[in-house]
Design an enzyme around this catalytic site. Structure first.
Site, PDB file in Angstrom:
ATOM      1  CG  HIS A  75     -16.514 -41.053  30.507  1.00  8.60           C
ATOM      2  ND1 HIS A  75     -15.065 -41.680  31.403  1.00  8.60           N
ATOM      3  CD2 HIS A  75     -16.047 -40.968  29.541  1.00  8.60           C
ATOM      4  CE1 HIS A  75     -14.400 -42.167  30.758  1.00  8.60           C
ATOM      5  NE2 HIS A  75     -14.436 -42.144  29.103  1.00  8.60           N
ATOM      6  CG  ASN A 148     -10.297 -43.349  29.854  1.00 12.75           C
ATOM      7  OD1 ASN A 148     -10.803 -42.515  30.274  1.00 12.75           O
ATOM      8  ND2 ASN A 148     -10.226 -43.890  29.272  1.00 12.75           N
TER       9      ASN A 148
HETATM   10 FE1  HDD Z   1     -14.211 -39.872  25.459  1.00 15.45          FE
HETATM   11  C1  HDD Z   1     -15.609 -38.087  27.483  1.00 15.45           C
HETATM   12  C2  HDD Z   1     -11.920 -40.042  28.013  1.00 15.45           C
HETATM   13  C3  HDD Z   1     -12.162 -41.548  23.918  1.00 15.45           C
HETATM   14  C4  HDD Z   1     -16.135 -39.562  23.121  1.00 15.45           C
HETATM   15  N1  HDD Z   1     -13.737 -39.100  27.994  1.00 15.45           N
HETATM   16  C5  HDD Z   1     -14.987 -39.002  28.442  1.00 15.45           C
HETATM   17  C6  HDD Z   1     -14.252 -38.560  29.638  1.00 15.45           C
HETATM   18  C7  HDD Z   1     -13.454 -39.167  29.430  1.00 15.45           C
HETATM   19  C8  HDD Z   1     -12.968 -39.310  28.068  1.00 15.45           C
HETATM   20  C9  HDD Z   1     -13.044 -39.229  30.809  1.00 15.45           C
HETATM   21  C10 HDD Z   1     -15.257 -37.775  30.712  1.00 15.45           C
HETATM   22  C11 HDD Z   1     -15.047 -36.172  30.528  1.00 15.45           C
HETATM   23  C12 HDD Z   1     -15.747 -35.494  31.926  1.00 15.45           C
HETATM   24  O1  HDD Z   1     -15.504 -35.838  33.399  1.00 15.45           O
HETATM   25  O2  HDD Z   1     -16.516 -34.746  31.304  1.00 15.45           O
HETATM   26  N2  HDD Z   1     -12.788 -40.992  26.188  1.00 15.45           N
HETATM   27  C13 HDD Z   1     -11.558 -40.745  26.752  1.00 15.45           C
HETATM   28  C14 HDD Z   1      -9.767 -41.334  26.957  1.00 15.45           C
HETATM   29  C15 HDD Z   1     -10.788 -41.993  25.443  1.00 15.45           C
HETATM   30  C16 HDD Z   1     -11.758 -41.485  25.129  1.00 15.45           C
HETATM   31  C17 HDD Z   1      -8.992 -41.479  27.326  1.00 15.45           C
HETATM   32  C18 HDD Z   1      -9.313 -42.460  24.359  1.00 15.45           C
HETATM   33  C19 HDD Z   1      -8.166 -41.870  24.568  1.00 15.45           C
HETATM   34  N3  HDD Z   1     -14.333 -40.195  23.358  1.00 15.45           N
HETATM   35  C20 HDD Z   1     -12.909 -41.154  23.099  1.00 15.45           C
HETATM   36  C21 HDD Z   1     -13.815 -40.749  21.922  1.00 15.45           C
HETATM   37  C22 HDD Z   1     -14.738 -41.033  21.633  1.00 15.45           C
HETATM   38  C23 HDD Z   1     -14.807 -40.165  22.988  1.00 15.45           C
HETATM   39  C24 HDD Z   1     -12.470 -41.514  21.181  1.00 15.45           C
HETATM   40  C25 HDD Z   1     -15.556 -40.148  20.477  1.00 15.45           C
HETATM   41  C26 HDD Z   1     -15.034 -39.970  18.571  1.00 15.45           C
HETATM   42  N4  HDD Z   1     -15.778 -38.760  25.036  1.00 15.45           N
HETATM   43  C27 HDD Z   1     -16.818 -38.932  24.303  1.00 15.45           C
HETATM   44  C28 HDD Z   1     -17.888 -37.686  24.571  1.00 15.45           C
HETATM   45  C29 HDD Z   1     -17.961 -37.801  25.719  1.00 15.45           C
HETATM   46  C30 HDD Z   1     -17.294 -38.573  26.720  1.00 15.45           C
HETATM   47  C31 HDD Z   1     -18.852 -38.931  23.354  1.00 15.45           C
HETATM   48  C32 HDD Z   1     -19.270 -37.821  26.839  1.00 15.45           C
HETATM   49  C33 HDD Z   1     -19.437 -36.864  27.368  1.00 15.45           C
HETATM   50  C34 HDD Z   1     -18.833 -35.504  27.166  1.00 15.45           C
HETATM   51  O3  HDD Z   1     -17.561 -36.315  26.501  1.00 15.45           O
HETATM   52  O4  HDD Z   1     -18.619 -34.712  27.516  1.00 15.45           O
HETATM   53  O5  HDD Z   1     -17.439 -36.316  23.717  1.00 15.45           O
END
Ligand code: HDD
Length: 701
Positions: A75, A148
């Site tokens: 993202h 999402n």
């Molecule tokens: Fe995630 C970012 C949505 C599963 C780990 N995720 C991130 C963002 C969104 C989502 C919208 C961007 C937020 C922003 O605008 O800063 N992610 C989801 C959805 C998931 C999902 C809807 C499943 C239902 N994500 C998921 C899992 C993990 C992560 C299973 C790790 C175990 N996601 C992250 C992250 C991020 C992220 C690596 C990257 C940047 C951040 O968090 O701030 O921690």
């Protein structure tokens, strides 16, 4: 477009305002020392060696060297906006969250929409899932709903997240491709992970090509809990529905946009807000009583499953309005730190193993990206309510605490900050027991039924697009075995689908279905269920050259403006053109700076000289062919109809006399009533697309 002054202020706007600093009048160093020359470094003589004592040079360069922070690992590319959320009626029965009680209160929010796979500089319009993250600045602390635009996910357990993301991201040896799932390693992974089947059906659908952020749904994905003041808990799924309806681009258009205007969706969000066309989304909930947890033929803790709206209806509980653009992209959109673990009393977690992993990962990510445990002090992340604790040190502490104690309990500081005497956040006291095991519940074991449900629910054109997307995506996979495995997988969903895809990717069609299609559908899964017909916020290209009939241009522009849409004149050169009757018209875009893919419709005004010029212009002809191919509304009046005839559009009747509307191509060679043409055109724009243009594929574009 420059930024207008913000509308009425919310508590967050006021909170952010304390931190706002304008450019200032006089240049100084960060220490406040006045600088009168920032163009030349300090040297011995004007050709001589530079001097180390040039503290202004050192500060300027070393700050610059550190101006980038790690981009989000997923993202990374996104755009955000401020706004507010307002509940329709008190939700007291279900949740004690204060912001869900009072319909007169506007809770400030910051929303960030994003793509998943591409880097910060990638294109907006690529085929990808869109992030839909909202931070609610409530009086009880920050609540983040990080979802999402697709209601399910690729995997069931967070421990697989690094694997799925590594497979989606560019391949590690050559960093190819950017922002695309169309590559071997992604489909290799998917072909080996059956639980991803439902999600890849959504991924291949039009959902991953939204027309704009304001025209896509959002989903909390996981099952959460709502808890009321009596401590009663119910399960909940969250939904966002855009009031402009759910609409998508077509793939060819999305691909071209990535080059013609890589900022297409970011620009649309920004411009819509500046024009006062505020994106609005209704928040909806599906409530599941605790005693109904096991009544479904899937596990509600499994994030690869949705709860069909036909089984549990979605109740609209409030509305989010995004009405203010950020003042500074880095300070706000880049530094905003979302965490699913940010909840307020009345909202709690379920045991979904994907959600549980996220509760760790986001906080960990913010520590890495923002580089300090004090990231909550950043203006965009600060709660609007006070926050006090003993976590005082660490990089970039912004506050100067004046108490001599930073531990609890203490007597020297009067015992403060003291645990609250009124109830704080109490985790729902769910009773749990079991053995420590690395296992997946058997109730997570069925992976195809809802993929079939989704397929069955799509309209004919949505199915066609999905199959074409599979041709493209799997067509980029040179490994025959992976393509075969994917056809086999799709044969678990529907044999007809598997056969169609097999044909396009050089794989033998399966002779037998692996699973019989259960024949059930859920109409709410098709975009058609939310296809609101409005021209509001749409953009139309008006093709014109010297000698255009100004009256026709004005009539169409006015009708579009009245419908909340915008007509922009596209011509060969910027500047102005003279109409047939001598009026001066301003040109907004040229054939070089724009393309039909940047608009929702095209209008060709009459005027003998104008049309004679445009007929000789291949770009003008291409404009019409491409808009036709992408099933957009097209209108022409007077001699403008001749330009349509000169183009390659086919299969529609063009009028020689009065108004003709054939499959969204509106023509009137002798326009007796310009207002009737304008009304039909606005109506056609509101339809979004004319998918029934069955032979549009024959038109070169
Ligand atoms: Fe995630 C970012 C949505 C599963 C780990 N995720 C991130 C963002 C969104 C989502 C919208 C961007 C937020 C922003 O605008 O800063 N992610 C989801 C959805 C998931 C999902 C809807 C499943 C239902 N994500 C998921 C899992 C993990 C992560 C299973 C790790 C175990 N996601 C992250 C992250 C991020 C992220 C690596 C990257 C940047 C951040 O968090 O701030 O921690």
């Amino acid at each position: 477009m420059t930024k207008k002054s913000p509308p009425n202020k919310t508590a967050k706007t006021e909170c952010l305002e304390q931190f706002k600093v304008d450019a200032g009048e006089q240049l100084t160093t960060n220490q406040g020392v006045v600088v009168d020359n920032t163009d030349n470094s300090l040297k011995v003589g004007n050709r001589g060696p530079s001097l180390r004592e040039d503290f202004h040079f050192q500060e300027k360069l070393s700050h610059f060297d550190r101006e980038r922070i790690p981009e989000r690992v997923v993202h990374a590319r996104g755009a955000g906006a401020h706004g507010y959320f307002q509940v329709y009626e008190p939700l007291t029965e279900y949740s004690k969250a204060e912001f869900l009680q009072n319909p007169s209160i506007q809770t400030p929010v910051f929303a960030r929409f994003s793509t998943v796979a591409g880097s910060r500089g990638s294109g907006d319009s690529v085929r990808d899932v869109r992030g839909f993250a909202v931070k609610f600045y409530t009086q009880e602390g920050n609540y983040d709903l990080v979802g999402n635009n697709i209601p399910v996910f690729f995997i069931q357990d967070a421990i697989k997240f690094p694997d799925i993301v590594h497979s989606i991201k560019p391949e590690p040896d050559n960093e190819i491709p950017q922002a695309s799932t169309a590559h071997p390693s992604f489909w290799d992974f998917i072909s080996l992970v059956p639980e991803s089947t439902h999600m890849i059906m959504w991924l291949l659908s039009d959902r991953t090509l939204p027309r704009s952020f304001s025209r896509m749904q959002g989903f909390g994905v996981h099952t959460y809990r709502l808890v009321n003041a009596e401590g009663k808990s119910r399960f909940v799924k969250f939904h966002w529905k855009p009031l402009l309806g759910v609409h998508s681009l077509v793939f060819d258009e999305a691909q071209k946009l990535a080059g013609k205007d890589p900022d297409f969706q970011r620009r649309d969000l920004w411009e819509s807000i500046e024009k006062g066309n505020y994106p609005e989304f209704e928040l909806g909930i599906q409530i599941i009583e605790e005693e109904d947890e096991h009544k479904f033929d899937f596990d509600i803790l499994d994030s690869t499953k949705l709860i069909p709206e036909e089984l549990v209806p979605v109740r609209a509980i409030g509305k989010m309005v995004l009405n203010r653009n950020p003042d500074n992209f880095f300070a706000e959109t880049e530094q905003v730190a979302f965490q699913p673990s940010n909840v307020v009393p009345g909202i709690d977690f379920s045991d979904d193993p994907l959600l549980q992993g996220r509760l760790f990962s986001y906080h960990d990510t913010q520590l890495h990206r923002l580089g300090s445990p004090n990231f909550a002090h950043l203006p965009i992340n600060r709660p609007i309510c006070p926050f006090h604790n003993n976590q005082q040190d660490g990089r970039m502490q912004m506050e100067v605490k004046t108490s001599r104690v930073n531990y609890s309990p203490n007597a020297l500081g009067g015992g403060q900050p003291a645990p609250s005497e009124i109830e704080g956040y109490v985790h729902y006291p769910e009773r749990v027991e079991g053995h420590k095991i690395r296992e997946r519940s058997q109730s997570f074991g069925e992976h195809f039924s809802q993929a079939t449900l989704f397929w069955n629910s799509l309209s004919a054109v949505e199915k066609k697009h999905l199959v074409e997307a599979a041709y493209f995506e799997l067509g980029k996979v040179e490994d025959q075995a992976v393509r075969e495995k994917m056809v086999d997988r799709l044969n678990h969903v529907d044999q007809g689908l598997a056969k169609q895809v097999a044909m396009g990717i050089g794989v033998a069609a399966p002779a037998q279905p692996i699973t019989q299609n259960h024949g059930q559908s859920s109409p709410a899964l098709s975009q058609n269920a939310f296809a609101v017909k409005t021209a509001k916020g749409r953009k139309v290209a008006i093709l014109a050259a010297e000698g255009v009939e100004a009256e026709q241009v004005t009539a169409i522009k006015q009708a579009l403006a009245e419908a909340g849409a915008e007509g922009l004149i596209v011509s060969t050169f910027l500047g102005t053109i003279k109409s047939a009757t001598g009026e001066t018209l301003k040109v907004d875009q040229t054939f070089l700076t724009s393309a039909s893919v940047m608009f929702d419709g095209v209008y060709v005004a009459g005027g003998t000289q104008s049309i004679a010029t445009l007929k000789e212009n291949g770009d003008a002809i291409h404009f019409i062919n491409e808009a036709f191919r992408h099933c957009k509304a097209i209108a022409a009046t007077g001699e403008g109809v001749e330009l349509l005839k000169k183009s390659s559009i086919t299969g529609v009747t063009l009028s020689e006399r009065s108004l003709q509307d054939d499959q969204g191509v509106i023509s009137a060679k002798t326009p007796s009533s310009l207002s009737a043409v304008a009304d039909s055109f606005v109506e056609a724009i509101a339809q979004h697309r004319f998918w029934n243009r069955t032979i549009q594929q024959k038109v070169p574009a």
